[in-house]
Design an enzyme around this catalytic site. Structure first.
Site, PDB file in Angstrom:
ATOM      1  N   ASN A  44      -9.642   2.002   9.835  1.00  0.00           N
ATOM      2  CA  ASN A  44      -8.773   1.778  10.983  1.00  0.00           C
ATOM      3  C   ASN A  44      -9.304   2.537  12.194  1.00  0.00           C
ATOM      4  O   ASN A  44      -9.867   1.963  13.119  1.00  0.00           O
ATOM      5  CB  ASN A  44      -7.331   2.178  10.670  1.00  0.00           C
ATOM      6  CG  ASN A  44      -6.324   1.666  11.687  1.00  0.00           C
ATOM      7  OD1 ASN A  44      -5.143   1.609  11.424  1.00  0.00           O
ATOM      8  ND2 ASN A  44      -6.751   1.259  12.879  1.00  0.00           N
ATOM      9  N   THR A  45      -9.174   3.868  12.168  1.00  0.00           N
ATOM     10  CA  THR A  45      -9.464   4.669  13.356  1.00  0.00           C
ATOM     11  C   THR A  45     -10.895   4.501  13.854  1.00  0.00           C
ATOM     12  O   THR A  45     -11.129   4.411  15.064  1.00  0.00           O
ATOM     13  CB  THR A  45      -9.192   6.156  13.074  1.00  0.00           C
ATOM     14  OG1 THR A  45      -7.856   6.300  12.572  1.00  0.00           O
ATOM     15  CG2 THR A  45      -9.341   6.988  14.333  1.00  0.00           C
ATOM     16  N   LYS A  80       0.876  -1.169   0.000  1.00  0.00           N
ATOM     17  CA  LYS A  80       0.000   0.000   0.000  1.00  0.00           C
ATOM     18  C   LYS A  80       0.913   1.219   0.000  1.00  0.00           C
ATOM     19  O   LYS A  80       1.648   1.461   0.959  1.00  0.00           O
ATOM     20  CB  LYS A  80      -0.918   0.014   1.212  1.00  0.00           C
ATOM     21  CG  LYS A  80      -1.875   1.193   1.184  1.00  0.00           C
ATOM     22  CD  LYS A  80      -2.659   1.323   2.472  1.00  0.00           C
ATOM     23  CE  LYS A  80      -3.426   2.640   2.432  1.00  0.00           C
ATOM     24  NZ  LYS A  80      -3.652   3.172   3.773  1.00  0.00           N
ATOM     25  N   GLY A  90      -8.301   9.710   9.525  1.00  0.00           N
ATOM     26  CA  GLY A  90      -8.621   9.845  10.937  1.00  0.00           C
ATOM     27  C   GLY A  90      -9.665  10.881  11.287  1.00  0.00           C
ATOM     28  O   GLY A  90      -9.978  11.083  12.460  1.00  0.00           O
ATOM     29  N   ALA A 129      -9.594   5.935   3.985  1.00  0.00           N
ATOM     30  CA  ALA A 129      -9.414   7.113   4.862  1.00  0.00           C
ATOM     31  C   ALA A 129     -10.679   7.958   4.972  1.00  0.00           C
ATOM     32  O   ALA A 129     -11.410   8.146   4.008  1.00  0.00           O
ATOM     33  CB  ALA A 129      -8.257   7.989   4.413  1.00  0.00           C
ATOM     34  N   GLY A 130     -10.909   8.439   6.196  1.00  0.00           N
ATOM     35  CA  GLY A 130     -11.985   9.377   6.463  1.00  0.00           C
ATOM     36  C   GLY A 130     -13.312   8.759   6.840  1.00  0.00           C
ATOM     37  O   GLY A 130     -14.256   9.474   7.211  1.00  0.00           O
TER      38      GLY A 130
END
Length: 278
Positions: A222-223, A112, A173, A200-201
């Site tokens: 993830n977050t 990645k 994040g 992301a986001g």
């Protein structure tokens, strides 16, 4: 008909598999392995989501002193495919070096690719990204580039040999969801045969579902899971939302209309004459 809870989670017959660089995955949910309260909670979240691909940041784990036999054993015990990433790299040169290290450490040519332009927004450096992608693809890597919705950069990445594109939904994040739905929709239409992963986001299952309903092939998280009050339950919730939204997309979502349409046909409806003398 009785619907079991187990029918709503994980893979299910009838959905097309996700294919990335010739590898079929039944789950369309990809997970990061950072920021969890504990390694066991991370492992439980991966299991709850029935995830088959996780990302690992080599540079960040090195900075925490976690890269070693113990960390590698933990990741390998998950029994899933590992996608190393170059998170934390600000130049093409650093990203290329990190990718080469990751290939030796994880014995995988999947990478990645992240090249960050700005430390506040964590926006990809599109120039450095394309430069690194060209070098790594020539070196035999299967590159998963973290990019924006920019179609010009996307074309350059595909031309460089990238068979997957990973546009952001919002800055990493932030949990803002899909900040530019119109641009993401255009990207889907422009690259109909290229696997697209929103990366992301994403902050809520509804955000992930929205991406899948636009026709995206997978979502990387993830977050939103790692920092949830209950990461395991949150992972399961995301998995259910992604599965349901993909099933809806494959089933054929109805197109929005400008005018109302009766759900009950007017043709054949009996009419009662309100004037009894007529």
């Amino acid at each position: 008909m009785t619907i079991r809870h187990s029918d709503l989670t994980g893979s299910k017959p009838g959905l097309n598999p996700l294919t990335l660089y010739g590898v079929e995955l039944s789950s369309r949910m990809l997970l990061g392995t950072a920021r969890y309260p504990s390694p066991q909670i991370m492992a439980d979240a991966v299991a709850a989501a029935k995830c088959e691909l996780v990302t690992v940041s080599l540079r960040r784990e090195q900075a925490r002193g976690q890269v070693g036999n113990r960390f590698l054993e933990l990741i390998m015990d998950l029994d899933v495919r590992v996608l190393p990433n170059t998170a934390g790299c600000n130049t093409a040169r650093d990203a290329i070096t990190t990718a080469q290290m990751a290939r030796e450490l994880f014995d995988s040519d999947w990478i990645k690719l992240e090249v960050i332009a700005n430390d506040d927004t964590l926006q990809p450096d599109l120039f450095g990204l394309v430069e690194a992608a060209e070098v790594l693809a020539r070196d035999g890597f299967k590159v998963f580039p973290y990019t924006t919705e920019d179609l010009g950069a996307a074309e350059r990445l595909v031309a460089a040999g990238c068979e997957v594109l990973m546009p952001w939904g919002a800055p990493i994040g932030t949990g803002q969801g899909l900040n530019n739905r119109a641009a993401l929709k255009a990207m889907r239409a422009y690259f109909p045969d290229t696997p697209l992963v929103v990366d992301a986001g994403i902050g809520a299952p509804s955000h992930a579902a929205a991406a899948m309903e636009l026709g995206f092939d997978a979502v990387l998280l993830n977050t939103a899971i790692a920092k949830a009050g209950d990461p395991v339950t949150m992972a399961r919730s995301f998995a259910e939302a992604i599965h349901a939204a993909r099933a809806a997309y494959e089933s054929g979502l109805m197109a929005p209309r400008d005018m109302a349409t009766p759900s009950t046909p007017v043709f054949g409806t009996p009419f009662v004459d309100e004037d009894p003398t007529s």
